[in-house]
Every structure is written in C-alpha cells, then in structure tokens.
Design a protein around this motif. Structure first.
Motif, mmCIF file in Angstrom:
data_model
loop_
_atom_site.group_PDB
_atom_site.id
_atom_site.type_symbol
_atom_site.label_atom_id
_atom_site.label_comp_id
_atom_site.label_asym_id
_atom_site.label_seq_id
_atom_site.Cartn_x
_atom_site.Cartn_y
_atom_site.Cartn_z
ATOM 1 N N ASN A 1 0.737 -1.283 -0.164
ATOM 2 C CA ASN A 1 0.138 0.161 0.058
ATOM 3 C C ASN A 1 0.997 1.235 -0.122
ATOM 4 O OD1 ASN A 1 -2.628 -1.367 0.296
ATOM 5 N ND2 ASN A 1 -1.826 -2.184 2.444
ATOM 6 N N GLY A 2 2.361 1.108 -0.068
ATOM 7 C CA GLY A 2 3.089 2.202 -0.081
ATOM 8 C C GLY A 2 3.311 2.792 1.205
ATOM 9 N N GLN A 3 3.058 2.100 2.494
ATOM 10 C CA GLN A 3 3.340 2.616 3.742
ATOM 11 C C GLN A 3 4.751 2.263 3.956
ATOM 12 O OE1 GLN A 3 -0.437 1.703 6.467
ATOM 13 N NE2 GLN A 3 0.578 -0.086 5.709
ATOM 14 N N LYS A 4 5.528 3.067 4.675
ATOM 15 C CA LYS A 4 6.710 3.069 4.890
ATOM 16 C C LYS A 4 7.059 2.117 6.128
ATOM 17 C CE LYS A 4 8.331 7.397 3.171
ATOM 18 N NZ LYS A 4 9.050 8.569 3.474
ATOM 19 N N ILE A 5 7.740 1.047 6.153
ATOM 20 C CA ILE A 5 7.925 0.017 7.254
ATOM 21 C C ILE A 5 9.635 0.108 7.460
ATOM 22 C CG2 ILE A 5 7.769 -2.244 7.962
ATOM 23 C CD1 ILE A 5 5.153 -0.921 7.064
ATOM 24 N N SER A 6 9.791 0.253 8.688
ATOM 25 C CA SER A 6 11.264 0.217 9.308
ATOM 26 C C SER A 6 11.336 -1.257 9.777
ATOM 27 C CB SER A 6 11.579 1.405 10.169
ATOM 28 O OG SER A 6 10.876 1.267 11.306
ATOM 29 N N LEU A 7 12.557 -1.769 9.558
ATOM 30 C CA LEU A 7 12.977 -3.250 10.037
ATOM 31 C C LEU A 7 14.334 -3.077 10.687
ATOM 32 C CD1 LEU A 7 11.750 -3.891 6.958
ATOM 33 C CD2 LEU A 7 11.169 -5.764 8.682
#
Length: 396
Positions: free
Chosen positions: A260-266
């Motif tokens: 969905n284009g959400q930014k995810i940090s890992l």
C-alpha cells in the motif's frame, strides 16, 4: 674450610659487589608519576616549505606538558588533556622532538588510536606506519583511522577546544559502530598485513569532522587504497554493503514499503555471510550467501501488514534492499579492480591448488569474475504491539 664452603663465600662476595655497585642504576625503570601517558597520535604531511616533512600530534589525558613553543614544536593543554605537536624529516625525528616539550618522559605503550591525515594517506601510507610497527614500545593492536578531508591535527585541536578528550570520543564512537554497521575498527597489524598482500586492496575506517552542536566527529565509512595510496571513500549504503560481504553487519535499519506504499522500518538483529569459490570447467565463480533476521520497529500507516502474504512481501523487499547494497559495492570494486573483500584469500584457503595456477594473474581475473549474491532473511517479531496504531483492530 672445604671446597664447597669456598664456592659459597665467593658467590656471596660477587653478589654483594654487584648490588653495591648498581645501587644507583635504574635499569630503565621510570616511576609512573614521571610519565606522560599518550593515548592517541596523529600523522600529517607538514605545511612547512619542506614538502617531505612530517607533522606529529599526540594527545594525553595527563596535563604535564609544558607551554613552550618553537618553530619546530609546540605543546599546549586545556581542560583534562594535553596536546603536543612537532615536525621532522621522518616520523621518528618528529616524535623524538616531542619529548623536549614535556616535563615527563613520553610513554607510547598506551596509544590506542593512530590518526592519519588525508594528505599523508595520499602519499604512500605504509611509510608513515612503519615506525609504529617497528618500535618496541608501541602496540600492534592500536586502531588506525583516516581523517577524511582534513588533518589529524585539526581533529585533536577541535577536541581540545571543546574540552573533550579524543580517546574518549573515539572509544564511544566505536562502541556504537554496530548500530548502523557502516564502519568497523581495524588494528595496525591487520592493516599492515593487507598492505603486504599484493592481491588485496587495503581499506581503513575513517572519521570526519562535522559541524553539529553535540557531535564534532563521526565515523564515516572506509577509506580505500590502491597499492599504497588513498584512492577514495565509501560511505553510508556502500559502506554497509561492504560490511554485508565481510560478514560485519551487527545491526542497522532497513526501510521498505508494503503493497500500500506504507513505509516500514525493520531492525537488523543478526546476520551471517558465506563466500564460496566454485570451479566449473576450469572457470572460477564466486557465490556470496547472506542470511539475516529483522524485527519490525515501525509502521508509518494504518493498514494491517501482519498477515502471511504481507510479511512475505516485506521479506522479499528487505532482501532486495540488501542485495542492491551488496551489488553496488561489488560493481564498484570490480570496475576499479580493487579486491577489498579478500576474495583472493577465500580462493587461496578453500581452493589452494587452483589458486597457485591463477595467483599471478589475479589483477586480470578479479574485474571479470562472476560473483553471484544470494540473500535469505526472516522477520522475527513486532516488539510490543502487533497491529498498527489506529488500524481499528481490537476495537469494538
């Protein structure tokens, strides 16, 4: 008296004569309160008219340095540290002159850091490191750093002005090096070993002066050497890609986007790298396999990503991100014909017979070597919450 008694008396007499005659001899012993213990030393090309001159800076937490100044050397102090500066035709001459500007004897046995200014790094670096390898008082496990775009003296002066000690600053920087995994620490003996290996291009971690209120120095990737001279620098993503290949990534952040284009940090939790030489039909190929695990530390959106297909998508995204970092540094190294990874050592140790047949031609083989990268990962957990904030999950 018999013969044995005579022998005992003679031994006692000789011992008494030796101890009496040596009562004023110290055998090189110096009391600790008469020592100026140095913790860091810097090497620069001198700015004097003599282009071959060497400038040496040395820092100590002690404050016993004098305030004398001459055209060749100076010493100063501020806060809880002392700085001595000297020049000479050689490293040893400049270092010897330092001793004339201290009330106490300089002690080099606790030097933890050797800083090399950029101009010195461009000018046959091993010639400046030779003294530090050769002298018996210095330690082979001192850490070496290149000062990017500046001099070692400037770094010392900056920390003196801020009333901080350079040794403490560098120690704290290296304690946190694994948080972003874009640098590393290398010992003097390791660096000289790389220079001695003609198949490897030497790399040395570097620092940089920055203009930030609470931070004046930062770790800034690696300085790369072609033969014995500084070639250039790799920083940020290129530097971490280099550490992926070396198997030196402790932690760090990978930022990706979901469907969905959400930014995810890992957050990288652990990693492991294997380099495998493969010989097929007389041709050498190199396979690099990287394994790592992450935890989800932030979701900048409200869509639920904690379903199997979404997590599989994120897994693919983080693997592609790592593969891209690694491919960029490999392309850079092969384009410039610089085996900074030590692939030649892997071939030497794992395929010794084959290595003997190609070692003299490694500089022609490396740029065209087929290197494949395989990346596999896991997403382990989500820390304290599972669903994104305001996702509506769990609300009646």
């Amino acid at each position: 008296m018999n013969y044995k008694v005579y022998k005992i008396l003679i031994v006692i007499l000789i011992f008494m004569l030796i101890t009496a005659g040596c009562s004023n001899i110290s055998f090189g012993k110096v009391e600790i309160d008469e020592l100026l213990i140095l913790n860091a030393v810097g090497v620069d090309r001198s700015n004097d008219n003599n282009e071959s001159a060497v400038a040496i800076s040395a820092a100590s937490k002690s404050i016993n340095a004098t305030s004398e100044e001459t055209s060749n050397a100076s010493a100063g102090q501020k806060g809880n540290s002392a700085l001595l500066v000297s020049t000479g035709e050689t490293v040893f001459e400049a270092i010897r002159k330092l001793s004339t500007f201290s009330e106490d004897r300089l002690f080099w046995g606790h030097v933890d850091y050797i800083l090399i200014g950029e101009d010195a790094a461009k000018d046959n670096l091993p010639q400046y490191l030779d003294f530090f390898m050769r002298d018996h008082e210095l330690r082979l496990n001192s850490k070496v750093l290149i000062v990017k775009d500046n001099t070692a003296k400037a770094v010392f002066q900056q920390t003196i002005e801020e009333e901080n000690f350079i040794g403490d600053i560098l120690e704290n920087l290296f304690k946190s090096k694994g948080r972003m995994s874009i640098s590393d620490e290398l010992l003097l003996v390791e660096i000289m070993g790389m220079f001695d290996n003609t198949c490897i291009s030497t790399y040395i971690p570097c620092i940089e002066l920055i203009n930030e209120p609470n931070n004046k120095i930062k770790l800034s990737g690696f300085a790369l050497f072609k033969d014995t001279d500084l070639f250039g620098y790799i920083t940020d993503g290129m530097a971490r890609g280099f550490n992926w290949v070396r198997g030196k990534v402790d932690s760090g952040v990978i930022a990706v986007k979901d469907r969905n284009g959400q930014k995810i940090s890992l957050e990288i939790i652990e990693s492991k790298t294997k380099i495998k030489p493969v010989i097929s039909d007389g041709r050498l190929d190199i396979k690099i396999k990287i394994l790592f695990s992450t935890n989800i530390t932030g979701v900048m959106g409200t869509k639920n990503i904690f379903e199997k297909d979404e997590l599989d998508f994120l897994k693919t995204q983080q693997e592609e991100a790592v593969k891209n970092e690694v491919k960029k540094i490999i392309e850079f190294a092969q384009k410039n014909n610089m085996d900074i990874f030590g692939i030649c050592n892997e071939v030497h140790h794992k395929k010794p017979v084959y290595w003997k047949s190609i070692k003299d031609n490694w500089s022609e083989i490396f740029p065209n070597l087929n290197i494949t990268v395989e990346v596999d990962s896991n997403i382990n957990r989500t820390y304290d919450i599972k669903q994104p904030v305001r996702s509506g999950y769990g609300v009646d």
